[in-house]
Design a protein around this motif. Structure first.
Motif, PDB file in Angstrom:
ATOM      1  N   UNK A  42      -4.970   1.552  -1.626  1.00 44.62           N
ATOM      2  CA  UNK A  42      -5.346   2.786  -1.047  1.00 44.62           C
ATOM      3  C   UNK A  42      -5.085   2.723   0.672  1.00 44.62           C
ATOM      4  N   UNK A  43      -5.272   1.868   1.040  1.00 44.91           N
ATOM      5  CA  UNK A  43      -5.048   1.933   2.661  1.00 44.91           C
ATOM      6  C   UNK A  43      -3.559   1.748   3.081  1.00 44.91           C
ATOM      7  N   UNK A  44      -2.922   0.956   1.885  1.00 46.69           N
ATOM      8  CA  UNK A  44      -1.434   0.879   2.395  1.00 46.69           C
ATOM      9  C   UNK A  44      -0.575   2.236   2.182  1.00 46.69           C
ATOM     10  N   UNK A  45      -1.020   3.110   1.298  1.00 49.28           N
ATOM     11  CA  UNK A  45      -0.548   4.457   1.324  1.00 49.28           C
ATOM     12  C   UNK A  45      -1.149   5.504   1.962  1.00 49.28           C
ATOM     13  N   UNK A  46      -1.957   5.146   2.864  1.00 50.32           N
ATOM     14  CA  UNK A  46      -2.668   6.068   4.097  1.00 50.32           C
ATOM     15  C   UNK A  46      -1.601   6.094   5.185  1.00 50.32           C
ATOM     16  N   UNK A  47      -1.727   7.070   6.061  1.00 53.60           N
ATOM     17  CA  UNK A  47      -1.100   7.246   7.233  1.00 53.60           C
ATOM     18  C   UNK A  47      -2.010   7.212   8.454  1.00 53.60           C
ATOM     19  N   UNK A  48      -3.268   6.883   7.966  1.00 56.10           N
ATOM     20  CA  UNK A  48      -4.310   7.047   9.137  1.00 56.10           C
ATOM     21  C   UNK A  48      -4.783   5.594   9.659  1.00 56.10           C
ATOM     22  N   UNK A  49      -3.988   4.646   9.578  1.00 58.00           N
ATOM     23  CA  UNK A  49      -3.955   3.252  10.402  1.00 58.00           C
ATOM     24  C   UNK A  49      -4.617   2.346   9.294  1.00 58.00           C
ATOM     25  N   UNK A  50      -4.368   1.110   9.763  1.00 58.97           N
ATOM     26  CA  UNK A  50      -4.992  -0.030   8.998  1.00 58.97           C
ATOM     27  C   UNK A  50      -4.051  -0.700   7.825  1.00 58.97           C
ATOM     28  N   UNK A  51      -3.010  -0.013   7.809  1.00 54.22           N
ATOM     29  CA  UNK A  51      -2.301  -0.542   6.701  1.00 54.22           C
ATOM     30  C   UNK A  51      -1.683  -1.993   6.716  1.00 54.22           C
ATOM     31  N   UNK A  52      -1.223  -2.264   7.933  1.00 58.34           N
ATOM     32  CA  UNK A  52      -0.637  -3.607   8.113  1.00 58.34           C
ATOM     33  C   UNK A  52      -1.753  -4.860   7.809  1.00 58.34           C
ATOM     34  N   UNK A  53      -2.935  -4.364   7.982  1.00 62.55           N
ATOM     35  CA  UNK A  53      -3.921  -5.594   7.583  1.00 62.55           C
ATOM     36  C   UNK A  53      -4.114  -5.363   6.024  1.00 62.55           C
ATOM     37  N   UNK A  54      -3.911  -4.324   5.627  1.00 63.58           N
ATOM     38  CA  UNK A  54      -4.039  -4.154   4.051  1.00 63.58           C
ATOM     39  C   UNK A  54      -3.013  -4.735   3.403  1.00 63.58           C
ATOM     40  N   UNK A  55      -1.855  -4.531   4.129  1.00 62.40           N
ATOM     41  CA  UNK A  55      -0.652  -5.244   3.277  1.00 62.40           C
ATOM     42  C   UNK A  55      -0.744  -6.901   3.447  1.00 62.40           C
TER      43      UNK A  55
END
Length: 405
Positions: A180-193
């Motif tokens: 869910x976080x990876x597909x968001x554009x709100x930040x935090x995707x790098x950590x989720x990846x």
């Protein structure tokens, strides 16, 4: 929209560069900026909110099919440079299936292809139906109202994808949170990846000697045989694991249309006439924000009197191609009897969606089960009060509060 001019192409001034802010939109409304770009011509130049420079955008059905199946355009080159893009955190991975070109793409796809065949999905169907029935049992037991996104549309695709991938039950909640976080554009995707990548790497290693037919076992065995590298296995699995999120929100839009258009609901209740309707809704639904991955021209290509120069980035819009009036007469109208209907909802060419058969299976099961078991299904709030997702690459309702008889 701003304009910018550069050198001429094939003796003509190039089209201006248009800013495409990719706004958050409610409902199934078509992006007005994309509609304007379609009117401006078969090829336009765009600048998206993030990245660098500008890129070509193809919007016509014929051109989208050509570019996505033409070896003169490749994705691998995007991994070595920054191009204008929709998401702030988008970082292409070398070795990922999404960024590989043939023949390397075929080598990477081969280890997991068996998990997504028509035959494999037929075997999966009874298990998927049991999982869905169990979720709907809980909804029926609790009674109306219920948020169908929270209770069914979100957990069902995640459970099915996790089953196909081979995610242990104890890890599914964490894996879902990462996707869910990876597909968001709100930040935090790098950590989720990083979190998901590490989990996939450990899982693939643990299944090196496995003989199962789940995706992680297939990848572990392929790495052990030396057919693909470990990082390639991680790059393969990541996008497949996020596939459940796409089904959730595509089906959310689809159900929203059925719940707000009585004539469509009436057609959907007729099981024998439902499949053409679902195809038409897949064509019509704006399933994503902006555009997907870019390609790079590997040589000069002349198209419609415009020269796309070697090294220039190119995007295609499947959403626009699905509204091409030369292919789909009266394209903004939902026509359940549209024939033929060569929509590109699942892509085209070598990068045609690996999980397309699985997505169709889940969509058909969801619509059939919900309409059959929740008689008189309707929204529990006015249509204008349905909340829609924000700052995300995949569009869909945040919640669908519903009642039934």
């Amino acid at each position: 929209m701003t304009e910018e001019t550069t050198t001429t192409f094939t003796g003509q001034a190039p089209p201006p560069v248009r800013d495409w802010p990719v706004p958050d939109l409610d409902g199934t409304v078509f992006d007005p900026v994309l509609a304007e770009l379609m009117r401006e011509g078969p090829l336009t130049r765009i600048r998206l909110p993030y990245g660098e420079g500008w890129a070509w955008l193809a919007t016509r059905h014929e051109d989208v099919r050509l570019i996505t199946n033409d070896p003169r355009f490749g994705r691998a080159g995007v991994t070595t440079r920054q191009v204008t893009r929709t998401a702030p955190h988008f970082e292409p991975r070398r070795g990922s299936l999404a960024w590989a070109d043939p023949p390397d793409h075929d080598r990477l796809r081969k280890p997991v292809a068996g998990a997504f065949t028509v035959a494999a999905m037929k075997r999966m169907r009874p298990r998927a139906r049991r999982m869905l029935d169990a979720l709907v049992d809980g909804v029926v037991a609790d009674g109306p109202p219920a948020d169908l996104v929270e209770r069914v549309l979100e957990p069902f695709p995640v459970a099915v994808v996790s089953e196909v991938m081979g995610v242990p039950a104890a890890d599914r909640e964490q894996v879902h949170a990462w996707t869910r976080q990876i597909l968001s554009t709100s930040g935090g995707a790098e950590a989720a990846e990083r979190g998901l990548d590490g989990w996939i790497r450990d899982t693939v290693r643990a299944r090196a000697a496995g003989t199962g037919d789940d995706v992680y076992s297939l990848l572990g065995a392929a790495v052990a045989r030396g057919e693909i590298g470990e990082e390639e296995a991680v790059g393969l699995a990541g996008p497949l694991q996020t596939g459940g999120e796409a089904v959730t929100h595509i089906c959310g839009q689809l159900l929203y249309l059925l719940l707000t258009r009585p004539e469509l609901m009436e057609r959907a209740l007729d099981a024998e006439r439902r499949v053409p309707l679902l195809d038409e809704l897949l064509r019509h639904i704006p399933h994503r924000s902006g555009v997907g991955p870019a390609r790079i021209a590997l040589e000069d290509v002349d198209l419609h009197g415009v020269r796309i120069a070697e090294g220039e980035p190119v995007y295609v819009s499947y959403l626009a191609a699905n509204r091409d009036p030369d292919v789909f007469p009266d394209p903004d109208r939902i026509d359940p009897d549209r024939e033929p209907n060569p929509h590109l909802a699942f892509g085209n060419g070598p990068h045609f969606c690996t999980g397309a058969v699985l997505a169709r299976l889940q969509t058909e099961l969801l619509v059939d089960t919900l309409l059959r078991r929740l008689a008189g299904l309707r929204l529990a709030v006015p249509a204008e009060e349905v909340r829609w997702r924000r700052r995300t690459m995949i569009r869909g309702p945040q919640a669908l509060p519903c009642r039934w008889d």
